[in-house]
Design a protein around this motif. Sequence first.
Motif, PDB file in Angstrom:
ATOM      1  N   THR A 128       0.860  -1.184   0.000  1.00  0.00           N
ATOM      2  CA  THR A 128       0.000   0.000   0.000  1.00  0.00           C
ATOM      3  C   THR A 128       0.900   1.239   0.000  1.00  0.00           C
ATOM      4  OG1 THR A 128      -0.092   0.478   2.371  1.00  0.00           O
ATOM      5  CG2 THR A 128      -1.516  -1.309   1.572  1.00  0.00           C
ATOM      6  N   PRO A 129       0.338   2.418  -0.236  1.00  0.00           N
ATOM      7  CA  PRO A 129       1.143   3.638  -0.116  1.00  0.00           C
ATOM      8  C   PRO A 129       1.684   3.844   1.309  1.00  0.00           C
ATOM      9  CG  PRO A 129      -0.895   4.096  -1.281  1.00  0.00           C
ATOM     10  CD  PRO A 129      -1.001   2.695  -0.745  1.00  0.00           C
ATOM     11  N   ASP A 130       1.059   3.159   2.298  1.00  0.00           N
ATOM     12  CA  ASP A 130       1.488   3.277   3.692  1.00  0.00           C
ATOM     13  C   ASP A 130       2.397   2.140   4.132  1.00  0.00           C
ATOM     14  OD1 ASP A 130       0.083   5.686   4.246  1.00  0.00           O
ATOM     15  OD2 ASP A 130      -1.779   4.554   4.373  1.00  0.00           O
ATOM     16  N   GLY A 131       2.749   1.247   3.218  1.00  0.00           N
ATOM     17  CA  GLY A 131       3.645   0.151   3.550  1.00  0.00           C
ATOM     18  C   GLY A 131       3.021  -1.204   3.269  1.00  0.00           C
ATOM     19  N   PRO A 132       3.745  -2.278   3.614  1.00  0.00           N
ATOM     20  CA  PRO A 132       3.231  -3.625   3.362  1.00  0.00           C
ATOM     21  C   PRO A 132       2.062  -3.947   4.280  1.00  0.00           C
ATOM     22  CG  PRO A 132       5.307  -3.729   4.559  1.00  0.00           C
ATOM     23  CD  PRO A 132       5.076  -2.285   4.219  1.00  0.00           C
ATOM     24  N   GLY A 133       1.211  -4.831   3.785  1.00  0.00           N
ATOM     25  CA  GLY A 133       0.066  -5.239   4.578  1.00  0.00           C
ATOM     26  C   GLY A 133      -0.514  -6.532   4.067  1.00  0.00           C
ATOM     27  N   VAL A 134      -1.714  -6.826   4.547  1.00  0.00           N
ATOM     28  CA  VAL A 134      -2.422  -8.033   4.147  1.00  0.00           C
ATOM     29  C   VAL A 134      -3.859  -7.651   3.821  1.00  0.00           C
ATOM     30  CG1 VAL A 134      -3.197 -10.323   4.860  1.00  0.00           C
ATOM     31  CG2 VAL A 134      -0.978  -9.493   5.608  1.00  0.00           C
ATOM     32  N   LEU A 135      -4.334  -8.105   2.671  1.00  0.00           N
ATOM     33  CA  LEU A 135      -5.726  -7.932   2.267  1.00  0.00           C
ATOM     34  C   LEU A 135      -6.518  -9.093   2.850  1.00  0.00           C
ATOM     35  CD1 LEU A 135      -7.759  -6.370   0.407  1.00  0.00           C
ATOM     36  CD2 LEU A 135      -7.154  -8.036  -1.369  1.00  0.00           C
ATOM     37  N   VAL A 136      -7.572  -8.789   3.601  1.00  0.00           N
ATOM     38  CA  VAL A 136      -8.377  -9.826   4.249  1.00  0.00           C
ATOM     39  C   VAL A 136      -9.855  -9.607   3.949  1.00  0.00           C
ATOM     40  CG1 VAL A 136      -6.718 -10.272   6.125  1.00  0.00           C
ATOM     41  CG2 VAL A 136      -8.478  -8.549   6.440  1.00  0.00           C
TER      42      VAL A 136
END
Length: 141
Positions: A128-136
């Motif tokens: 994301t523009p705010d850093g890594p993440g996880v789509l859930v």
Amino acid sequence: MSSRRFVFLDPGGMADGWLYVIVQAETEVFYQQQYGGLACRQGQIEGFLVPMAGVDAVDALCELFEKDFRGAGTGNNSWPDAERDRLARIVADISYWASDGHTEEPHALWLDESRMREADEAWVPVLTPDGPGVLVWSNSD
């Protein structure tokens, strides 16, 4: 005394159609999610929760994981190019609204292909523009 908090997403399994990104960050809030269809894997990530709009994306993700993978989870699937590209297109069509505190604007999500081995139903690594993440989203089991 620890200030850590744990939030289990959809503990009763009764909410349908939701879609979130959990962006990794040191927040002392840990989101937990059952994922992987009938494999019933348990995931946990520290960060902040961002609600996503994307009924069409949820439908497309459910079709990929529930129909094509038969709801059994991917279990470290090797991800053939066609399936990986399809997942990347679904993820890229989801708008992530980022804000600097004054203005908001939509940005595409990106499939984090460096973490593809983690990808499973209701648990997809993204950037994301705010850093890594996880789509859930709501797990099918």
